[in-house]
Design an enzyme around this catalytic site. Structure first.
Site, mmCIF file in Angstrom:
data_model
loop_
_atom_site.group_PDB
_atom_site.id
_atom_site.type_symbol
_atom_site.label_atom_id
_atom_site.label_comp_id
_atom_site.label_asym_id
_atom_site.label_seq_id
_atom_site.Cartn_x
_atom_site.Cartn_y
_atom_site.Cartn_z
ATOM 1 N N ASP A 72 60.039 -21.067 28.564
ATOM 2 C CA ASP A 72 60.376 -21.386 29.953
ATOM 3 C C ASP A 72 59.793 -20.330 30.889
ATOM 4 O O ASP A 72 60.456 -19.331 31.170
ATOM 5 C CB ASP A 72 61.897 -21.472 30.104
ATOM 6 C CG ASP A 72 62.357 -21.972 31.455
ATOM 7 O OD1 ASP A 72 61.534 -22.539 32.195
ATOM 8 O OD2 ASP A 72 63.544 -21.797 31.779
ATOM 9 N N GLU A 127 60.901 -20.832 40.897
ATOM 10 C CA GLU A 127 61.646 -21.999 40.411
ATOM 11 C C GLU A 127 63.042 -21.613 39.945
ATOM 12 O O GLU A 127 63.999 -22.383 40.082
ATOM 13 C CB GLU A 127 60.873 -22.671 39.266
ATOM 14 C CG GLU A 127 61.425 -24.025 38.836
ATOM 15 C CD GLU A 127 62.509 -23.952 37.760
ATOM 16 O OE1 GLU A 127 63.187 -24.968 37.516
ATOM 17 O OE2 GLU A 127 62.677 -22.858 37.152
ATOM 18 N N GLU A 128 63.151 -20.414 39.390
ATOM 19 C CA GLU A 128 64.424 -20.004 38.792
ATOM 20 C C GLU A 128 65.451 -19.514 39.828
ATOM 21 O O GLU A 128 66.597 -19.270 39.464
ATOM 22 C CB GLU A 128 64.182 -18.880 37.768
ATOM 23 C CG GLU A 128 63.288 -19.272 36.591
ATOM 24 C CD GLU A 128 63.964 -20.223 35.617
ATOM 25 O OE1 GLU A 128 65.090 -20.682 35.904
ATOM 26 O OE2 GLU A 128 63.357 -20.499 34.563
#
Length: 354
Positions: A99, A134-135
């Site tokens: 990820d 994104e996180e």
């Protein structure tokens, strides 16, 4: 050493994972990707996500055609803390392995193989977009809406165990803040306990029912963090909790319900932190297994006007992402290159011309 470890995708992934790229610290990995893709002959733009920002997305394409038909996209950032790379047989361990640096590397290799095979026939066939943040709120993909571009199809990279995701839940994150009055704990009637107030509203939120979906399952409520009070012998003057609902439908209705529950408790304030709706995806493509996922992605952050058809696919498992033992198996990583190639060709052939 296994011959699989000599594969170009493994070499690229190990280079990426050697760079600290936790959210807010994506600068160096962005520069690396810019230089790497330029070395492969791409035209590369490093685009600030806001005027004056030091955080940049990376957009690459072939030749001079900035507008492309199919978009391959992944996020460069990883969750903290940085977990160093470790190669264990045919397994790559460390932050970003699944990820999202493993899937990102596989996308680049897929594009390169298609180029070498002569299957990308015009400059405008394919674009690569790698985003920051994104996180922690999706700032990079939100900024991509301002690129003055649109794509016929988008292939989003996340660890889906090499299946196409049928869809994923949305999310609304919010903070509940309780105010009390401090006093000596031996005389609690002289004050007001913010922790007790907070527990009452959290109990009501926990007991509430949320929407269900045949495809995505149940919406879920989670209390992520709790803090409050000063000492055991002081009635707490303040307390707060950061919570979320992972929702399968009706984001506006869920926000209204949260606000209604909180409003029934005096001395409590509500602050919404961020949100995105559920995503329903294209997934009925020959040769791929498919399943829904519960984690969130950048998919709903890219406006529909910018990209109509969307798939979510990648090697690795979300079940080990964000943990101390994040890993990806090299055979799956290598095999996913063929999956990305098949998806690109599916959209190029399906959508006219070929």
């Amino acid at each position: 050493m296994s011959v699989l470890l000599e594969h170009p995708v493994v070499k690229l992934l190990t280079s990426l994972m050697s760079i600290v790229s936790t959210s807010e610290l994506e600068h160096n990995i962005g520069v690396f990707l810019e230089q790497y893709l330029q070395g492969l002959g791409y035209t590369v733009e490093r685009i600030p996500i806001a005027p004056g920002s030091t955080r940049h997305n990376v957009y690459a394409y072939i030749g001079s055609s900035r507008k492309t038909r199919v978009l391959l996209t992944a996020h460069m950032d990883t969750v903290p803390p940085h977990v160093p790379l470790l190669i264990d047989g045919d397994t790559i361990r460390g932050r970003g392995s699944s990820d999202d640096l493993g899937p990102l590397a596989a996308q680049i290799m897929a594009a390169e193989e298609l180029r070498r095979e002569g299957k990308l026939r015009t400059e405008g066939d394919i674009g690569l977009l790698f985003v920051v943040g994104e996180e922690n709120g999706g700032h990079g993909m939100i900024a991509a809406n301002d690129m003055d571009l649109s794509w016929e199809s988008g292939i989003f990279a996340e660890p889906t165990e090499s299946k196409l995701a049928k869809g994923h839940k949305g999310q609304v994150a919010f903070e509940v803040i309780a105010s009390g009055i401090a006093c000596h704990s031996g005389y609690p009637h002289l004050g007001k306990s913010a922790t007790s107030i907070l527990l009452a509203v959290l109990n009501d939120l926990s007991a509430a029912s949320w929407p269900e979906s045949d495809l995505l399952g149940n919406s879920t409520f989670n209390i992520g963090t709790l803090e409050g009070g000063e000492k055991h012998n002081i009635v707490a003057p303040s307390a707060k909790a950061l919570c979320e609902v992972r929702m399968v439908s009706d984001l506006p209705g869920i926000k209204s319900k949260i606000a209604r529950i909180v409003s029934q408790h005096p001395d409590v304030k509500l602050q919404f932190v961020f949100e995105y709706p559920e995503a329903l995806l294209d997934w009925e493509i020959d040769g791929f297994d498919a399943a829904p996922v519960s984690f969130g992605t950048d998919v709903p952050r890219l406006k529909t006007a910018c990209c109509d058809k969307r798939v979510l696919y990648g090697p690795g498992s979300i079940l080990v992402a964000h943990g101390a033992d994040e890993y990806i198996h090299v055979p799956e990583l290598i095999n996913s290159i063929a999956g990305y190639k098949k998806l690109v060709l599916h959209f190029l052939y399906q959508n006219l011309r070929y």
